[in-house]
Design a protein around this motif. Structure first.
Motif, PDB file in Angstrom:
ATOM      1  N   PHE A 284       0.839  -1.190   0.000  1.00 37.99           N
ATOM      2  CA  PHE A 284       0.000   0.000   0.000  1.00 37.99           C
ATOM      3  C   PHE A 284       0.882   1.252   0.000  1.00 37.99           C
ATOM      4  CE2 PHE A 284      -2.358  -3.447   1.900  1.00 37.99           C
ATOM      5  CZ  PHE A 284      -3.643  -3.314   1.394  1.00 37.99           C
ATOM      6  N   VAL A 285       0.470   2.254  -0.772  1.00 36.91           N
ATOM      7  CA  VAL A 285       1.235   3.500  -0.855  1.00 36.91           C
ATOM      8  C   VAL A 285       0.336   4.645  -0.411  1.00 36.91           C
ATOM      9  CG1 VAL A 285       2.559   5.061  -2.325  1.00 36.91           C
ATOM     10  CG2 VAL A 285       2.602   2.594  -2.768  1.00 36.91           C
ATOM     11  N   VAL A 291      -0.733   8.075   8.511  1.00 38.07           N
ATOM     12  CA  VAL A 291      -1.164   6.713   8.183  1.00 38.07           C
ATOM     13  C   VAL A 291      -0.055   5.732   8.532  1.00 38.07           C
ATOM     14  CG1 VAL A 291      -2.030   5.188   6.366  1.00 38.07           C
ATOM     15  CG2 VAL A 291      -2.625   7.620   6.335  1.00 38.07           C
ATOM     16  N   MET A 292       1.186   6.100   8.257  1.00 36.71           N
ATOM     17  CA  MET A 292       2.317   5.238   8.587  1.00 36.71           C
ATOM     18  C   MET A 292       2.431   5.055  10.102  1.00 36.71           C
ATOM     19  SD  MET A 292       4.840   3.340   7.716  1.00 36.71           S
ATOM     20  CE  MET A 292       5.300   3.631   6.000  1.00 36.71           C
ATOM     21  N   LEU A 417      -8.614   2.782   6.222  1.00 40.19           N
ATOM     22  CA  LEU A 417      -7.290   2.447   5.701  1.00 40.19           C
ATOM     23  C   LEU A 417      -6.597   1.417   6.592  1.00 40.19           C
ATOM     24  CD1 LEU A 417      -5.995   5.992   4.623  1.00 40.19           C
ATOM     25  CD2 LEU A 417      -7.334   4.322   3.318  1.00 40.19           C
ATOM     26  N   ILE A 418      -6.719   1.577   7.897  1.00 40.50           N
ATOM     27  CA  ILE A 418      -6.115   0.603   8.807  1.00 40.50           C
ATOM     28  C   ILE A 418      -6.815  -0.746   8.659  1.00 40.50           C
ATOM     29  CG2 ILE A 418      -5.756   0.015  11.237  1.00 40.50           C
ATOM     30  CD1 ILE A 418      -3.860   2.128  10.055  1.00 40.50           C
ATOM     31  N   GLY A 419      -8.118  -0.724   8.442  1.00 42.28           N
ATOM     32  CA  GLY A 419      -8.847  -1.983   8.210  1.00 42.28           C
ATOM     33  C   GLY A 419      -8.321  -2.704   6.981  1.00 42.28           C
ATOM     34  N   GLU A 425      -6.067  -6.389   1.930  1.00 45.11           N
ATOM     35  CA  GLU A 425      -6.728  -6.138   0.648  1.00 45.11           C
ATOM     36  C   GLU A 425      -7.228  -4.715   0.619  1.00 45.11           C
ATOM     37  OE1 GLU A 425      -7.258  -8.154  -1.932  1.00 45.11           O
ATOM     38  OE2 GLU A 425      -6.326  -9.948  -1.074  1.00 45.11           O
ATOM     39  N   PRO A 426      -6.960  -3.971  -0.481  1.00 43.78           N
ATOM     40  CA  PRO A 426      -7.443  -2.596  -0.552  1.00 43.78           C
ATOM     41  C   PRO A 426      -8.932  -2.544  -0.833  1.00 43.78           C
ATOM     42  CG  PRO A 426      -6.320  -3.175  -2.585  1.00 43.78           C
ATOM     43  CD  PRO A 426      -6.157  -4.365  -1.655  1.00 43.78           C
ATOM     44  N   GLY A 427      -9.661  -1.820  -0.032  1.00 45.83           N
ATOM     45  CA  GLY A 427     -11.090  -1.638  -0.264  1.00 45.83           C
ATOM     46  C   GLY A 427     -11.332  -0.575  -1.316  1.00 45.83           C
ATOM     47  N   ALA A 428     -12.459  -0.679  -2.011  1.00 48.03           N
ATOM     48  CA  ALA A 428     -12.887   0.326  -2.981  1.00 48.03           C
ATOM     49  C   ALA A 428     -11.801   0.687  -3.963  1.00 48.03           C
ATOM     50  CB  ALA A 428     -13.376   1.577  -2.257  1.00 48.03           C
TER      51      ALA A 428
END
Length: 429
Positions: A284-285, A291-292, A417-419, A425-428
């Motif tokens: 993920f970027v 976020v990090m 994002l944490i989820g 897996e990236p959502g949306a």
């Protein structure tokens, strides 16, 4: 003391009789004529002067203008050669222009004088620039023909800036010297050694640094300073900046799974990535360090996804450079799938476009219309305009952002994002 209005004639003759208040109308009109003509002396030709209504003012000028009696409101054509002969009886260097300058108490034809000085300075600057750039290396990226260099400097506002700079000759010589010392590709050089004895001469924001990049043709076009220098084979503090990484490691590096590393440009230029813990795992970027931070805390608990028990996250900490986007693109070569995102604002959209252009197989990560509308907490119609070309992965997103007129930030999506990092897996997308 130097006279502010003439070149010293007033110190050699008595001008007091000519500066009587009743003659002010004469000198003011002549001064205006000198300004229009761009002629501070007024020693040739003729000029039309409107006679004043006050008889004492007309009477005061009879000895200077001669001819028929002067009538109020009359426009009299005055021969400047004759007027000059009358004034020369007081001093051979006294001209109508000098007298008018003292009567009006200002230097005449300053605009024309400034224009002439500007023309001379421009011509001198062009000669200096042409001589300085002759013989520069052929491997420079920009066209180094004098006309091409002059055109791009002019468009960028450098010509007027240099003309106003008393040190312009020195700056041009130094800039040309820097360009002459640039290495032939693929060799590179540290920016701090390009000016012997002054490692900070080319620091960001200095006039010399800006001039070097402008002459070389790598400045502007939305390009960051570090990227512009990189095109010249110059490294700028390549141990600072770069990418923050968590759970994504360079080949042969061994560090704890919850350790956040900074990979500076020096490492990114030669990076080879480790393969993912399982085929097709997502890297993920993100744009924002917040976020990090949250992901690192997640990793420290051991609740991350996959067999290595950590999140797999890369943070650009702002605008990604070409070096950074290229390094991210190399992840796919060893089996990673890449999901990218940033803030919902003009710079964030530009970041995502740059990442998607560098890694065509990457997927947008919660950067769609639904994610934006769910998390845009303010509205300001007309304050934000987004073109369809700004969001090519979701054209409807541009319309939604323009209608709402406000940005949305990654911090507002942090729980989702944490989820995603937890699930791997990236959502949306």
């Amino acid at each position: 003391m130097t006279c502010p209005w003439c070149d010293g004639v007033c110190q050699e003759t008595d001008l007091a009789p000519l500066l009587h208040p009743d003659l002010a109308w004469l000198w003011n009109q002549l001064a205006d004529c000198a300004d229009r003509r761009g002629d501070p002396e007024l020693t040739s030709g003729s000029v039309g002067l409107k006679m004043p209504s006050a008889p004492e003012e007309r009477s005061a000028a009879v000895g200077l203008l001669g001819g028929r009696p002067l009538s109020a409101g009359q426009v009299r054509r005055v021969d400047l050669v004759r007027l000059g002969d009358v004034l020369a009886r007081r001093h051979p260097r006294l001209t109508p222009g000098v007298a008018a300058a003292h009567g009006a108490r200002r230097r005449l034809a300053q605009r024309a004088r400034s224009r002439a000085e500007q023309i001379d300075a421009t011509a001198g600057l062009r000669r200096s620039l042409t001589a300085a750039i002759s013989g520069l290396p052929e491997h420079l990226p920009g066209e180094m023909d004098p006309d091409a260099v002059w055109t791009r400097l002019h468009r960028a506002g450098w010509i007027s800036r240099l003309i106003a700079d008393d040190d312009r000759e020195k700056r041009i010589t130094l800039a040309a010297g820097v360009l002459a010392r640039l290495p032939r590709p693929p060799a590179r050089v540290d920016r701090r050694v390009l000016i012997p004895g002054d490692p900070h001469a080319l620091d960001e924001g200095t006039v010399l640094a800006g001039l070097v990049l402008a002459v070389a043709g790598v400045a502007g076009a939305g390009r960051r300073t570090r990227e512009a220098w990189s095109l010249l084979g110059v490294d700028c503090d390549n141990l600072l900046g770069g990418l923050l990484v968590l759970g994504v490691r360079p080949l042969s590096w061994s560090v704890p799974g919850d350790a956040v590393l900074t990979l500076p440009p020096r490492e990114l230029l030669r990076v080879q990535w480790q393969a993912p813990p399982k085929p097709g795992a997502w890297a993920f970027v993100t744009e924002n360090p917040s976020v990090m931070t949250a992901a690192a805390e997640l990793a420290a608990t051991g609740d991350g996804p996959g067999t290595d028990g950590t999140a797999h996250l890369i943070c650009t900490a702002g605008t990604p450079s070409d070096i950074e986007t290229t390094a991210i693109s190399l992840l796919t070569a060893v089996g990673w799938r890449v999901a990218v995102r940033a803030d919902f604002d003009p710079s964030g959209l530009a970041h995502v476009r740059a990442l998607l252009n560098a890694t065509p197989d990457a997927a947008p990560w919660r950067m769609d219309t639904a994610a934006y509308t769910d998390h845009c907490v303010t509205a300001s119609a007309g304050a934000l305009e987004v073109a369809v070309t700004d969001t090519p992965w979701d054209p409807d997103l541009a319309s939604a952002m323009t209608r709402r007129g406000a940005p949305a930030y990654e911090e507002d999506q942090l729980s989702e994002l944490i989820g995603d990092l937890c699930s791997g897996e990236p959502g949306a997308c």
